[in-house]
Design a protein around this motif. Sequence first.
Motif, PDB file in Angstrom:
ATOM      1  N   LYS A  49     -23.545   8.882  12.120  1.00 43.21           N
ATOM      2  CA  LYS A  49     -23.142  10.073  12.856  1.00 43.21           C
ATOM      3  C   LYS A  49     -21.625  10.203  12.970  1.00 43.21           C
ATOM      4  N   VAL A  50     -20.898   9.357  12.256  1.00 41.31           N
ATOM      5  CA  VAL A  50     -19.436   9.396  12.266  1.00 41.31           C
ATOM      6  C   VAL A  50     -18.956   9.792  10.877  1.00 41.31           C
ATOM      7  N   VAL A  51     -18.204  10.869  10.798  1.00 44.45           N
ATOM      8  CA  VAL A  51     -17.624  11.337   9.535  1.00 44.45           C
ATOM      9  C   VAL A  51     -16.158  10.937   9.533  1.00 44.45           C
ATOM     10  N   ASN A  52     -15.796  10.057   8.594  1.00 47.54           N
ATOM     11  CA  ASN A  52     -14.424   9.553   8.512  1.00 47.54           C
ATOM     12  C   ASN A  52     -13.645  10.399   7.513  1.00 47.54           C
ATOM     13  N   GLY A  53     -12.853  11.303   8.025  1.00 46.10           N
ATOM     14  CA  GLY A  53     -12.013  12.149   7.175  1.00 46.10           C
ATOM     15  C   GLY A  53     -10.546  11.771   7.225  1.00 46.10           C
ATOM     16  N   ILE A  54     -10.249  10.530   7.614  1.00 47.63           N
ATOM     17  CA  ILE A  54      -8.859  10.075   7.716  1.00 47.63           C
ATOM     18  C   ILE A  54      -8.331   9.755   6.326  1.00 47.63           C
ATOM     19  N   THR A  55      -7.182  10.267   6.010  1.00 44.70           N
ATOM     20  CA  THR A  55      -6.531   9.991   4.730  1.00 44.70           C
ATOM     21  C   THR A  55      -5.445   8.931   4.936  1.00 44.70           C
ATOM     22  N   VAL A  56      -5.227   8.140   3.898  1.00 44.59           N
ATOM     23  CA  VAL A  56      -4.226   7.072   3.945  1.00 44.59           C
ATOM     24  C   VAL A  56      -2.951   7.576   3.291  1.00 44.59           C
ATOM     25  N   ARG A  57      -1.858   7.456   4.018  1.00 46.36           N
ATOM     26  CA  ARG A  57      -0.571   7.923   3.497  1.00 46.36           C
ATOM     27  C   ARG A  57      -0.037   6.905   2.499  1.00 46.36           C
ATOM     28  N   GLY A  58       0.130   7.347   1.229  1.00 45.19           N
ATOM     29  CA  GLY A  58       0.719   6.479   0.213  1.00 45.19           C
ATOM     30  C   GLY A  58      -0.037   5.180   0.030  1.00 45.19           C
ATOM     31  N   ARG A  59      -1.276   5.252  -0.444  1.00 45.98           N
ATOM     32  CA  ARG A  59      -2.090   4.052  -0.608  1.00 45.98           C
ATOM     33  C   ARG A  59      -1.405   3.071  -1.553  1.00 45.98           C
ATOM     34  N   ASP A  60      -1.347   1.815  -1.103  1.00 43.67           N
ATOM     35  CA  ASP A  60      -0.671   0.787  -1.887  1.00 43.67           C
ATOM     36  C   ASP A  60      -1.497   0.410  -3.105  1.00 43.67           C
ATOM     37  N   GLN A  61      -0.781  -0.030  -4.134  1.00 44.93           N
ATOM     38  CA  GLN A  61      -1.420  -0.530  -5.342  1.00 44.93           C
ATOM     39  C   GLN A  61      -1.114  -2.015  -5.476  1.00 44.93           C
ATOM     40  N   ILE A  62      -2.137  -2.763  -5.836  1.00 41.68           N
ATOM     41  CA  ILE A  62      -2.038  -4.220  -5.883  1.00 41.68           C
ATOM     42  C   ILE A  62      -2.143  -4.674  -7.332  1.00 41.68           C
ATOM     43  N   LEU A  63      -1.177  -5.494  -7.743  1.00 45.82           N
ATOM     44  CA  LEU A  63      -1.212  -6.158  -9.052  1.00 45.82           C
ATOM     45  C   LEU A  63      -1.666  -7.592  -8.835  1.00 45.82           C
ATOM     46  N   LEU A  64      -2.699  -7.985  -9.533  1.00 47.82           N
ATOM     47  CA  LEU A  64      -3.248  -9.330  -9.417  1.00 47.82           C
ATOM     48  C   LEU A  64      -2.972 -10.084 -10.716  1.00 47.82           C
ATOM     49  N   LYS A  65      -2.185 -11.131 -10.605  1.00 45.67           N
ATOM     50  CA  LYS A  65      -1.903 -11.995 -11.748  1.00 45.67           C
ATOM     51  C   LYS A  65      -2.774 -13.239 -11.621  1.00 45.67           C
ATOM     52  N   VAL A  66      -3.605 -13.454 -12.607  1.00 41.71           N
ATOM     53  CA  VAL A  66      -4.576 -14.543 -12.571  1.00 41.71           C
ATOM     54  C   VAL A  66      -4.355 -15.448 -13.785  1.00 41.71           C
ATOM     55  N   THR A  67      -4.390 -16.724 -13.539  1.00 40.01           N
ATOM     56  CA  THR A  67      -4.322 -17.720 -14.606  1.00 40.01           C
ATOM     57  C   THR A  67      -5.568 -18.591 -14.522  1.00 40.01           C
ATOM     58  N   VAL A  68      -6.351 -18.565 -15.569  1.00 42.73           N
ATOM     59  CA  VAL A  68      -7.567 -19.373 -15.654  1.00 42.73           C
ATOM     60  C   VAL A  68      -7.324 -20.442 -16.711  1.00 42.73           C
ATOM     61  N   GLU A  74      -4.890 -15.284 -18.975  1.00 45.41           N
ATOM     62  CA  GLU A  74      -3.978 -14.767 -17.951  1.00 45.41           C
ATOM     63  C   GLU A  74      -4.132 -13.252 -17.841  1.00 45.41           C
ATOM     64  N   PRO A  75      -5.224 -12.804 -17.278  1.00 46.46           N
ATOM     65  CA  PRO A  75      -5.400 -11.356 -17.114  1.00 46.46           C
ATOM     66  C   PRO A  75      -4.584 -10.829 -15.933  1.00 46.46           C
ATOM     67  N   ASN A  76      -4.050  -9.613 -16.089  1.00 47.06           N
ATOM     68  CA  ASN A  76      -3.336  -8.912 -15.030  1.00 47.06           C
ATOM     69  C   ASN A  76      -4.041  -7.587 -14.783  1.00 47.06           C
ATOM     70  N   LEU A  77      -4.366  -7.320 -13.519  1.00 51.50           N
ATOM     71  CA  LEU A  77      -5.083  -6.104 -13.156  1.00 51.50           C
ATOM     72  C   LEU A  77      -4.372  -5.429 -11.994  1.00 51.50           C
ATOM     73  N   THR A  78      -4.440  -4.104 -11.964  1.00 56.33           N
ATOM     74  CA  THR A  78      -3.867  -3.324 -10.875  1.00 56.33           C
ATOM     75  C   THR A  78      -4.938  -2.414 -10.313  1.00 56.33           C
ATOM     76  N   ALA A  79      -5.046  -2.384  -8.990  1.00 58.45           N
ATOM     77  CA  ALA A  79      -6.059  -1.561  -8.329  1.00 58.45           C
ATOM     78  C   ALA A  79      -5.477  -0.995  -7.045  1.00 58.45           C
ATOM     79  N   ILE A  80      -6.020   0.149  -6.626  1.00 56.23           N
ATOM     80  CA  ILE A  80      -5.628   0.757  -5.364  1.00 56.23           C
ATOM     81  C   ILE A  80      -6.233  -0.045  -4.227  1.00 56.23           C
ATOM     82  N   SER A  81      -5.523  -0.097  -3.134  1.00 59.16           N
ATOM     83  CA  SER A  81      -6.011  -0.840  -1.973  1.00 59.16           C
ATOM     84  C   SER A  81      -7.377  -0.320  -1.547  1.00 59.16           C
TER      85      SER A  81
END
Length: 481
Positions: A175-194, A265-272
């Motif tokens: 019963k809750v409608v969340n219409g809140i927008t995020v100002r300038g959503r951060d983007q995260i780069l993940l550097k992984v070494t396997v 060593e994959p590198n990925l970027t995703a929105i928060s």
Amino acid sequence: MAHRQMIRAAWLAIACSALIGANDRAGAAEPRADAASASIQIAASEATSRFVPLGVGKSVVIDLPRDVKDILVADPKTANAVVRTSRRAYIVGIAVGQTSVYFFDADGRQIAGLDIAVTRDLNGVRAALRHIFPDADMRIDGIGDGVVLTGSAASPAEAQQAFDLATRLVGDGNKVVNGITVRGRDQILLKVTVAEVQRDVIKQLGINLGGAAGSGSTVLNYTTALPFSAYGQPISDTSAALKYQSLTATLRAMERAGVIRTLAEPNLTAISGETASFLAGGEFPIPSGLSCDTSKSPPVCQPTVDFKKFGVSLTFTPVVLTEGRISLKVMTEVSDLSTDNALTLQAPGSNQTLTVPSIRVRRADTTVEIPSGGALAMAGMIQEQTKQQLNGLPGLMQIPVLGALFRSRDYVNRQSELMVLVSPFIVKAVASKDLARPDDGFADVSDQSSVLLGRLNRIYGVEGSVDPRRVYRGSYGFIMD
């Protein structure tokens, strides 16, 4: 004759006068009907009403410009109107819902019309939102028995906290409608070494004996075969055979040591708040059944296959909590094909066999909170497996020294260690002109240079940074171990 003509003229005059009178009466009746329809008017409606939001148990005071004579409340169970003076009224919210209230004067004319919407009391939640998020622009409004969150927040965490607060008020998240927008959503780069290192040591030693004992019609043939059951098969076909009269001894001895290194060593970027995945590997087919066409005689069947992924995979979901801190959910998996526990299939009525390999999987799944630029090390995933089996003739294999002729030894030792390093960074967009590709400045060499001089390329590097005519001596390009 004259008398008859006078009578006819008189009757004609009477008929004409009657017809004219009827027409006059009909014409007079139509204007009265139009006047009756024109007298119907809408004295009050929602089109002229004023919207008034009201909480349950709350009230609003209405001052009227003229003295009120009559009040109409559409649904008294939702809201009620109380007149204290001739020009002041109180509207009290009773239950969640909508209703209309109209005020009329002594002449029956509308003084005011109110469209009342009774919702939950949200003043406490509004005060809590202002106290918890003083810099955020959030609003909460009620619609029926639910609420709507609007506005903007600095991070997804603030929007989620506001949603949780509204859910606790309503008691039902649907019963809750969340219409809140995020100002300038951060983007995260993940550097992984396997990184993984595997070491295998296999030792096999055994002697196969074969021959015959006896004479005449009574002859005993004997033979021994080395099963090497720990590894499953001999690691080499190399053997040394010794034959003395009817006795044949075949020596099978081999030792193998191997090292496997896996580095990705994959590198990925995703929105928060979003999920990103990566796979470096492939897919191999697995028979899953038969698809038969029964319309033909005999039925024609075709095998069906499913594809299973293997390789280095990565899935992560970052959420920026506060400035510079990241909640990170990481799942990484390293898998490869293996002959251990492989499945061998044989079609009915056919001598052909199909071997389906197994998959060896190392998987790690965790959720942590680290700052931007920090490192998460998932280490200590060490596995060591040792198998040793002795096979031989009962009794004879227990004889000291000579018992080695009647037994085989199979020894397998496997060690592996997997380490995963994860480093998240909060990043921003970069212009394409600031990026460099591996093939920038690459140019194919001519046939003469390739054949005579053994060159692979003519120019390598960013154009303008190095003189193409300059002779460079040494390693260049990609260096691969």
